[in-house]
Motif scaffolding. Structure first.
Motif, PDB file in Angstrom:
ATOM      1  N   ALA A 241      48.724 -21.072 -50.237  1.00 38.07           N
ATOM      2  CA  ALA A 241      49.896 -21.032 -49.340  1.00 38.07           C
ATOM      3  C   ALA A 241      49.419 -20.862 -47.908  1.00 38.07           C
ATOM      4  CB  ALA A 241      50.826 -19.881 -49.719  1.00 38.07           C
ATOM      5  N   LEU A 242      50.192 -21.452 -46.986  1.00 35.36           N
ATOM      6  CA  LEU A 242      49.903 -21.307 -45.554  1.00 35.36           C
ATOM      7  C   LEU A 242      51.139 -20.721 -44.881  1.00 35.36           C
ATOM      8  CD1 LEU A 242      48.434 -24.867 -44.782  1.00 35.36           C
ATOM      9  CD2 LEU A 242      47.114 -22.760 -45.059  1.00 35.36           C
ATOM     10  N   ASN A 243      50.945 -19.663 -44.098  1.00 32.55           N
ATOM     11  CA  ASN A 243      52.053 -19.125 -43.308  1.00 32.55           C
ATOM     12  C   ASN A 243      51.800 -19.544 -41.862  1.00 32.55           C
ATOM     13  OD1 ASN A 243      54.297 -17.776 -42.488  1.00 32.55           O
ATOM     14  ND2 ASN A 243      53.625 -15.737 -43.133  1.00 32.55           N
ATOM     15  N   MET A 244      52.634 -20.460 -41.373  1.00 32.46           N
ATOM     16  CA  MET A 244      52.404 -21.082 -40.059  1.00 32.46           C
ATOM     17  C   MET A 244      53.130 -20.273 -38.981  1.00 32.46           C
ATOM     18  SD  MET A 244      50.577 -23.596 -41.117  1.00 32.46           S
ATOM     19  CE  MET A 244      50.332 -24.436 -39.557  1.00 32.46           C
ATOM     20  N   LEU A 245      52.389 -19.603 -38.121  1.00 32.79           N
ATOM     21  CA  LEU A 245      53.022 -18.763 -37.086  1.00 32.79           C
ATOM     22  C   LEU A 245      53.225 -19.534 -35.789  1.00 32.79           C
ATOM     23  CD1 LEU A 245      51.187 -15.329 -37.485  1.00 32.79           C
ATOM     24  CD2 LEU A 245      53.068 -16.300 -38.810  1.00 32.79           C
ATOM     25  N   ARG A 246      54.245 -19.116 -35.097  1.00 34.37           N
ATOM     26  CA  ARG A 246      54.579 -19.693 -33.785  1.00 34.37           C
ATOM     27  C   ARG A 246      53.594 -19.189 -32.730  1.00 34.37           C
ATOM     28  NH1 ARG A 246      57.977 -17.899 -29.601  1.00 34.37           N
ATOM     29  NH2 ARG A 246      58.261 -15.901 -30.640  1.00 34.37           N
ATOM     30  N   VAL A 247      53.319 -20.049 -31.755  1.00 30.73           N
ATOM     31  CA  VAL A 247      52.564 -19.600 -30.579  1.00 30.73           C
ATOM     32  C   VAL A 247      53.508 -18.762 -29.718  1.00 30.73           C
ATOM     33  CG1 VAL A 247      51.371 -20.358 -28.503  1.00 30.73           C
ATOM     34  CG2 VAL A 247      51.061 -21.618 -30.642  1.00 30.73           C
ATOM     35  N   GLN A 248      53.122 -17.522 -29.451  1.00 27.29           N
ATOM     36  CA  GLN A 248      54.015 -16.552 -28.773  1.00 27.29           C
ATOM     37  C   GLN A 248      53.812 -16.629 -27.256  1.00 27.29           C
ATOM     38  OE1 GLN A 248      55.327 -13.434 -30.948  1.00 27.29           O
ATOM     39  NE2 GLN A 248      55.247 -15.059 -32.457  1.00 27.29           N
ATOM     40  N   HIS A 249      54.326 -17.708 -26.669  1.00 29.50           N
ATOM     41  CA  HIS A 249      54.121 -17.900 -25.221  1.00 29.50           C
ATOM     42  C   HIS A 249      54.611 -16.701 -24.419  1.00 29.50           C
ATOM     43  CE1 HIS A 249      52.717 -21.993 -25.459  1.00 29.50           C
ATOM     44  NE2 HIS A 249      53.695 -22.267 -26.306  1.00 29.50           N
ATOM     45  N   GLU A 250      55.694 -16.062 -24.882  1.00 30.40           N
ATOM     46  CA  GLU A 250      56.280 -14.967 -24.109  1.00 30.40           C
ATOM     47  C   GLU A 250      55.372 -13.740 -24.035  1.00 30.40           C
ATOM     48  OE1 GLU A 250      57.201 -16.015 -27.038  1.00 30.40           O
ATOM     49  OE2 GLU A 250      57.968 -14.424 -28.344  1.00 30.40           O
ATOM     50  N   ARG A 251      54.375 -13.661 -24.924  1.00 29.91           N
ATOM     51  CA  ARG A 251      53.465 -12.507 -24.877  1.00 29.91           C
ATOM     52  C   ARG A 251      52.122 -12.856 -24.221  1.00 29.91           C
ATOM     53  NH1 ARG A 251      56.491  -9.443 -28.270  1.00 29.91           N
ATOM     54  NH2 ARG A 251      57.096 -10.544 -30.155  1.00 29.91           N
ATOM     55  N   MET A 252      51.993 -14.085 -23.722  1.00 23.65           N
ATOM     56  CA  MET A 252      50.694 -14.500 -23.170  1.00 23.65           C
ATOM     57  C   MET A 252      50.671 -14.275 -21.663  1.00 23.65           C
ATOM     58  SD  MET A 252      49.837 -17.938 -25.247  1.00 23.65           S
ATOM     59  CE  MET A 252      49.705 -17.926 -27.031  1.00 23.65           C
ATOM     60  N   ASP A 253      49.639 -13.591 -21.199  1.00 14.72           N
ATOM     61  CA  ASP A 253      49.521 -13.338 -19.768  1.00 14.72           C
ATOM     62  C   ASP A 253      48.536 -14.302 -19.108  1.00 14.72           C
ATOM     63  OD1 ASP A 253      47.267 -12.385 -20.950  1.00 14.72           O
ATOM     64  OD2 ASP A 253      47.468 -10.311 -20.257  1.00 14.72           O
ATOM     65  N   ARG A 254      47.991 -15.257 -19.898  1.00 14.94           N
ATOM     66  CA  ARG A 254      47.078 -16.260 -19.361  1.00 14.94           C
ATOM     67  C   ARG A 254      47.003 -17.407 -20.364  1.00 14.94           C
ATOM     68  NH1 ARG A 254      42.008 -14.910 -22.085  1.00 14.94           N
ATOM     69  NH2 ARG A 254      42.301 -12.902 -23.082  1.00 14.94           N
ATOM     70  N   GLY A 255      46.243 -18.474 -20.034  1.00 16.27           N
ATOM     71  CA  GLY A 255      46.119 -19.613 -20.935  1.00 16.27           C
ATOM     72  C   GLY A 255      45.127 -19.302 -22.050  1.00 16.27           C
ATOM     73  N   PHE A 256      45.543 -19.475 -23.310  1.00 23.40           N
ATOM     74  CA  PHE A 256      44.647 -19.217 -24.429  1.00 23.40           C
ATOM     75  C   PHE A 256      44.124 -20.510 -25.049  1.00 23.40           C
ATOM     76  CE2 PHE A 256      46.653 -15.214 -23.846  1.00 23.40           C
ATOM     77  CZ  PHE A 256      45.742 -14.271 -24.290  1.00 23.40           C
ATOM     78  N   PHE A 257      44.695 -21.661 -24.623  1.00 26.61           N
ATOM     79  CA  PHE A 257      44.193 -22.974 -25.062  1.00 26.61           C
ATOM     80  C   PHE A 257      44.617 -23.962 -23.977  1.00 26.61           C
ATOM     81  CE2 PHE A 257      47.972 -21.658 -27.441  1.00 26.61           C
ATOM     82  CZ  PHE A 257      48.919 -22.563 -26.970  1.00 26.61           C
ATOM     83  N   PRO A 258      43.948 -25.136 -23.921  1.00 23.80           N
ATOM     84  CA  PRO A 258      44.164 -26.032 -22.775  1.00 23.80           C
ATOM     85  C   PRO A 258      45.624 -26.421 -22.576  1.00 23.80           C
ATOM     86  CG  PRO A 258      42.271 -26.736 -24.062  1.00 23.80           C
ATOM     87  CD  PRO A 258      42.901 -25.623 -24.829  1.00 23.80           C
ATOM     88  N   ASN A 259      46.312 -26.863 -23.624  1.00 22.57           N
ATOM     89  CA  ASN A 259      47.746 -27.183 -23.520  1.00 22.57           C
ATOM     90  C   ASN A 259      48.329 -27.300 -24.934  1.00 22.57           C
ATOM     91  OD1 ASN A 259      47.337 -29.937 -24.454  1.00 22.57           O
ATOM     92  ND2 ASN A 259      46.429 -30.295 -22.438  1.00 22.57           N
ATOM     93  N   VAL A 260      49.659 -27.370 -25.011  1.00 20.31           N
ATOM     94  CA  VAL A 260      50.333 -27.357 -26.313  1.00 20.31           C
ATOM     95  C   VAL A 260      49.934 -28.577 -27.150  1.00 20.31           C
ATOM     96  CG1 VAL A 260      52.590 -27.471 -27.444  1.00 20.31           C
ATOM     97  CG2 VAL A 260      52.241 -25.925 -25.533  1.00 20.31           C
ATOM     98  N   ARG A 261      49.777 -29.739 -26.466  1.00 20.07           N
ATOM     99  CA  ARG A 261      49.422 -30.959 -27.213  1.00 20.07           C
ATOM    100  C   ARG A 261      48.055 -30.805 -27.906  1.00 20.07           C
ATOM    101  NH1 ARG A 261      49.072 -36.625 -24.686  1.00 20.07           N
ATOM    102  NH2 ARG A 261      50.145 -35.631 -22.989  1.00 20.07           N
ATOM    103  N   GLU A 262      47.121 -30.198 -27.170  1.00 13.86           N
ATOM    104  CA  GLU A 262      45.782 -29.970 -27.723  1.00 13.86           C
ATOM    105  C   GLU A 262      45.859 -28.986 -28.910  1.00 13.86           C
ATOM    106  OE1 GLU A 262      43.196 -31.511 -26.788  1.00 13.86           O
ATOM    107  OE2 GLU A 262      41.430 -30.305 -27.267  1.00 13.86           O
ATOM    108  N   TYR A 263      46.643 -27.922 -28.730  1.00 11.53           N
ATOM    109  CA  TYR A 263      46.798 -26.934 -29.816  1.00 11.53           C
ATOM    110  C   TYR A 263      47.357 -27.617 -31.061  1.00 11.53           C
ATOM    111  CZ  TYR A 263      48.476 -23.095 -32.624  1.00 11.53           C
ATOM    112  OH  TYR A 263      48.707 -22.257 -33.681  1.00 11.53           O
ATOM    113  N   SER A 264      48.406 -28.402 -30.829  1.00 12.39           N
ATOM    114  CA  SER A 264      49.084 -29.053 -31.943  1.00 12.39           C
ATOM    115  C   SER A 264      48.162 -30.038 -32.663  1.00 12.39           C
ATOM    116  CB  SER A 264      50.332 -29.752 -31.404  1.00 12.39           C
ATOM    117  OG  SER A 264      50.954 -30.447 -32.424  1.00 12.39           O
ATOM    118  N   ARG A 265      47.334 -30.738 -31.903  1.00  6.55           N
ATOM    119  CA  ARG A 265      46.414 -31.714 -32.504  1.00  6.55           C
ATOM    120  C   ARG A 265      45.424 -31.010 -33.438  1.00  6.55           C
ATOM    121  NH1 ARG A 265      41.625 -34.012 -31.484  1.00  6.55           N
ATOM    122  NH2 ARG A 265      41.167 -32.864 -29.587  1.00  6.55           N
ATOM    123  N   LEU A 266      44.978 -29.813 -33.043  1.00  5.37           N
ATOM    124  CA  LEU A 266      43.948 -29.123 -33.829  1.00  5.37           C
ATOM    125  C   LEU A 266      44.518 -28.173 -34.877  1.00  5.37           C
ATOM    126  CD1 LEU A 266      41.421 -28.341 -30.951  1.00  5.37           C
ATOM    127  CD2 LEU A 266      41.219 -30.093 -32.723  1.00  5.37           C
TER     128      LEU A 266
END
Ligand code: CP
Length: 331
Positions: A241-266
């Motif tokens: 089973a996989l539990n797919m969590l949301r990226v919590q943009h509201e808790r991020m104080d800086r960039g943790f990955f280049p952009n959403v498209r890149e995150y989604s691709r990987l």
């Protein structure tokens, strides 16, 4: 309560184990034993059976007053707690940060003391600060239920996630979590669901992995889980089973990955990947979903997804927790 509701006078059967004592508060999963969790499941299944019947209201907690104090946004948790409370006959008060004196600067401590002076029985608290529920419980006589505290824990979410898998894996004589592998994918660093899930699933006997970009993995996570993946393909191959969590943009104080498209691709789950598998993993998501980011719509709405079953179980789990907590205090 709605005017067309029929009141059921008989409460559901009490827990089979008379010696079972529920904790005074539900603050986290880490404090619950395997037996505690299994007792909650047993009670939740009775509750679900009750509310799936046409006459779906009960009076077992009538006269008890509960306050839902939500200092952070919510759809599922807030509405399912309120439904659970009303289905048990409770008197319900709702507060949000914007609609209360929080917005005028009143402290959490003063808010709780004032509510207690009105003789309430329980508080459900969602707050942006990790430890907020512990803070309130330490100074309060009423039962406190953590509905999500910052990045820390979201215990009722983990209970409904694990109940959903427990049922599926107990079908046809299955043994539940023993020998199963679950991976939590996505924003492990900021997500409170991750920690509660790790504790609950390992307590129930599963092997647990996490999968995320290295920047979204907290330091020391390898000490809490069985596997750490930084490639989604490896996690998919390993997992039941996989539990797919949301990226919590509201808790991020800086960039943790280049952009959403890149995150989604990987790290986004694509239906073509699952369709190619002989035995694809079960897909969970706590919501809210960012469709096209952590998973695509074909998966969210497809045959391997149990997302809406999780939501249904959320009401049952919250009814069970309320009943166990308040009955235990009444003994
Ligand atoms: N899963 C969850 O906590 O959703 P909400 O934020 O909508 O309550």
């Amino acid at each position: 309560m709605t005017s067309h509701a029929t009141i059921l006078p008989e409460p559901p059967a009490a827990s089979a184990d008379a010696s079972f004592r529920f904790p005074r508060h539900l603050l986290d999963i880490a404090s619950l034993s395997r037996d505690d969790i299994l007792q909650i499941f047993e009670r939740a299944l009775t509750m679900r059976e009750m509310f799936l019947r046409p006459n779906r209201w009960n009076t077992m907690l009538a006269g008890q007053v509960i306050v839902n104090l939500f200092a952070e946004n919510s759809t599922r948790t807030r509405s399912s707690f309120e439904l659970a409370q009303r289905r048990l006959g409770m008197t319900v008060l709702n507060f949000t940060a914007e609609g209360s004196s929080f917005a005028k600067g009143e402290t959490l401590s003063d808010t709780v003391r004032n509510l207690e002076a009105m003789h309430i029985d329980a508080i459900v608290l969602r707050h942006t600060a990790a430890g907020a529920a512990q803070f309130v419980a330490a100074q309060s006589d009423v039962a406190v239920i953590n509905a999500g505290d910052g990045r820390h824990e979201h215990p009722t979410q983990a209970l409904l996630d694990t109940l959903t898998l427990h049922e599926l894996w107990r079908e046809n004589g299955g043994t539940g979590f023993e020998g199963r592998r679950v991976t939590i994918v996505g924003d492990i660093l900021h997500g409170r669901v991750a920690l509660s899930n790790i504790h609950a699933m390992r307590t129930l006997g599963a092997e647990v992995g996490v999968c995320a970009p290295p920047t979204l993995l907290p330091r020391g996570i390898e000490n809490l889980v069985d596997r750490v993946f930084t490639r989604l393909d490896d996690a998919i191959e390993w997992s039941d089973a996989l539990n797919m969590l949301r990226v919590q943009h509201e808790r991020m104080d800086r960039g943790f990955f280049p952009n959403v498209r890149e995150y989604s691709r990987l790290f986004g789950l694509r239906h073509r990947r699952l369709n190619a598998m002989e035995r694809p993993p079960i897909i969970l998501h706590p919501g809210p979903i960012n469709r096209g980011v952590e998973l695509d719509s074909e998966i969210a709405d497809g045959p391997h997804s149990v997302i809406l079953r999780q939501v249904e179980n959320g009401v049952a789990v919250r009814m069970a927790v309320l009943a166990l907590l308040l009955e235990s205090r009444g003994r």
